[in-house]
Design an enzyme around this catalytic site. Structure first.
Site, short mmCIF file in Angstrom:
data_model
loop_
_atom_site.label_atom_id
_atom_site.label_comp_id
_atom_site.label_asym_id
_atom_site.label_seq_id
_atom_site.Cartn_x
_atom_site.Cartn_y
_atom_site.Cartn_z
N CYS A 130 0.99 -1.19 -0.02
CA CYS A 130 0.19 -0.06 0.02
C CYS A 130 0.81 1.23 -0.07
CB CYS A 130 -1.06 -0.02 1.02
SG CYS A 130 -2.43 -1.01 1.14
N HIS A 131 0.29 2.26 -0.60
CA HIS A 131 1.21 3.63 -0.80
C HIS A 131 0.67 4.38 0.47
CE1 HIS A 131 0.72 2.44 -5.07
NE2 HIS A 131 2.10 3.20 -5.29
N GLU B 156 -7.46 1.65 3.08
CA GLU B 156 -7.63 2.21 4.26
C GLU B 156 -8.84 2.29 5.13
OE1 GLU B 156 -3.96 3.67 2.40
OE2 GLU B 156 -6.07 3.11 1.45
N ASP C 78 -11.02 -6.57 21.90
CA ASP C 78 -10.17 -6.49 22.92
C ASP C 78 -11.13 -5.87 24.25
OD1 ASP C 78 -7.56 -6.36 24.07
OD2 ASP C 78 -7.93 -4.19 23.91
#
Length: 358
Positions: free
Chosen positions: A75-76, A113, A127
């Site tokens: 990924c960029h 993203e 979590d």
């Protein structure tokens, strides 16, 4: 189409976007976590011992989206201009839905993203609640939509997004980044409009191709490129450079077969036999000069010879006709320039959308 993250030797590479134009891009992803009844009620009430679960998860989602390039190797690194994380709670399923909307003005999209943002947010919920539920399940992480770039707008099937329009939480109390609760519902409402697949025909004009002396490479390339964008190619033709024959074919496709769009390739140069633009305008009811102008402008950035192209675009009844050059390279350049916008033109032409607004 080939996998862009591998070179000709099968080696993994980062896609080179150096020559791409910067455009406004957006992606929306969703996912959900299934929890037991006690966790659902505690998260909804904000009484989980570790704190406000959704507020922390929203922050984690934004942070995850910003750090995507650190997690996904190819990924960029992108300077995100906006990231919003929203939650919806579906009591019937005991499910907490998450959506992540990401925006950027850049040379590549932000689908990863958005997906990473959803994943980070849901993992944070897991979590913070794992002490209360050992059987939570994160599921259905997927891309809802992406807009911008040469591939244009892509909307996935929205049947499964109905759960997002369930029990709303306060945007002020349960979201980050000034997210608006209406975003997801607006996406869902567009399902009906976006599920139509456009009927397309591809017609190649070539004396040598018609005679079997040259392989038609441009026609199949057009079929491949538009199929990737959700078009159904219902008819292909290979014709000689004969104006009357071209006119007859175009009329049949528009009037009898009632396709939404016809892409032609070939016959747009200076040769005495090149007559595709003349045939197109002979059967046209209205001219659409902007499409042809945009294609010439895009090609002119690559070669000054683009000014020699005589392609035209026009409307006959409810069908859009778009001329493309004959070479595969020029076809690719021209289609990439206009495909993202052509769909909106078809929506207006077929009565599915209103006039363009700024």
């Amino acid at each position: 189409m080939g996998l862009t993250h591998f070179d000709e030797n099968g080696k993994a590479v980062m896609v080179d976007v150096t020559d791409k134009k910067e455009t406004a891009r957006e992606a929306v992803a969703e996912g959900k976590i299934l929890v037991n009844r006690d966790v659902f009620q505690a998260v909804k009430a904000g009484t989980v011992g570790k704190g406000d679960v959704l507020a922390v998860a929203a922050t984690a989602g934004i942070a995850g989206a910003k750090r995507t390039s650190d997690l996904i190797p190819m990924c960029h690194i992108l300077p995100l201009t906006n990231c919003k994380v929203d939650f919806r709670m579906n009591e019937k399923e005991c499910a907490i839905f998450c959506t992540c909307t990401v925006k950027v003005t850049g040379k590549t999209g932000v689908e990863m993203e958005a997906l990473t943002g959803v994943s980070a947010a849901l993992l944070t919920i897991y979590d913070m609640c794992k002490a209360l539920d050992k059987k939570m399940e994160i599921t259905d992480i997927r891309l809802l939509k992406k807009t911008g770039g040469k591939s244009g707008d892509i909307w996935n099937d929205f049947d499964r997004c109905a759960g997002l329009v369930g029990e709303n939480l306060s945007a002020e109390n349960r979201s980050a980044g000034n997210a608006e609760a209406e975003d997801v519902e607006n996406v869902c409402r567009k399902k009906e409009k976006r599920t139509r697949r456009w009927k397309a025909a591809v017609v190649t004009m070539s004396d040598k191709g018609f005679a079997g002396e040259r392989e038609d490479k441009s026609g199949p390339l057009i079929c491949e490129m538009i199929a990737d964008q959700g078009y159904d190619v219902v008819r292909t033709e290979l014709l000689p450079d004969e104006q009357k024959e071209i006119e007859k074919c175009l009329c049949t496709l528009c009037d009898d077969e009632k396709v939404d769009i016809v892409f032609t390739t070939g016959g747009t140069g200076f040769s005495l036999r090149d007559c595709t633009p003349e045939a197109t305008m002979a059967v046209a009811h209205r001219n659409v000069p902007g499409i042809a102008e945009a294609m010439r402008a895009a090609s002119a950035e690559v070669t000054p010879r683009a000014m020699l192209s005589r392609v035209v675009s026009a409307i006959r009844n409810h069908t859009l006709i778009v001329n493309l050059p004959g070479s595969p390279k020029a076809v690719k350049e021209n289609l990439e320039a206009v495909l993202p916008v052509v769909e909106h033109g078809l929506e207006i032409l077929t009565g599915q959308a209103g006039e363009c607004g700024r």
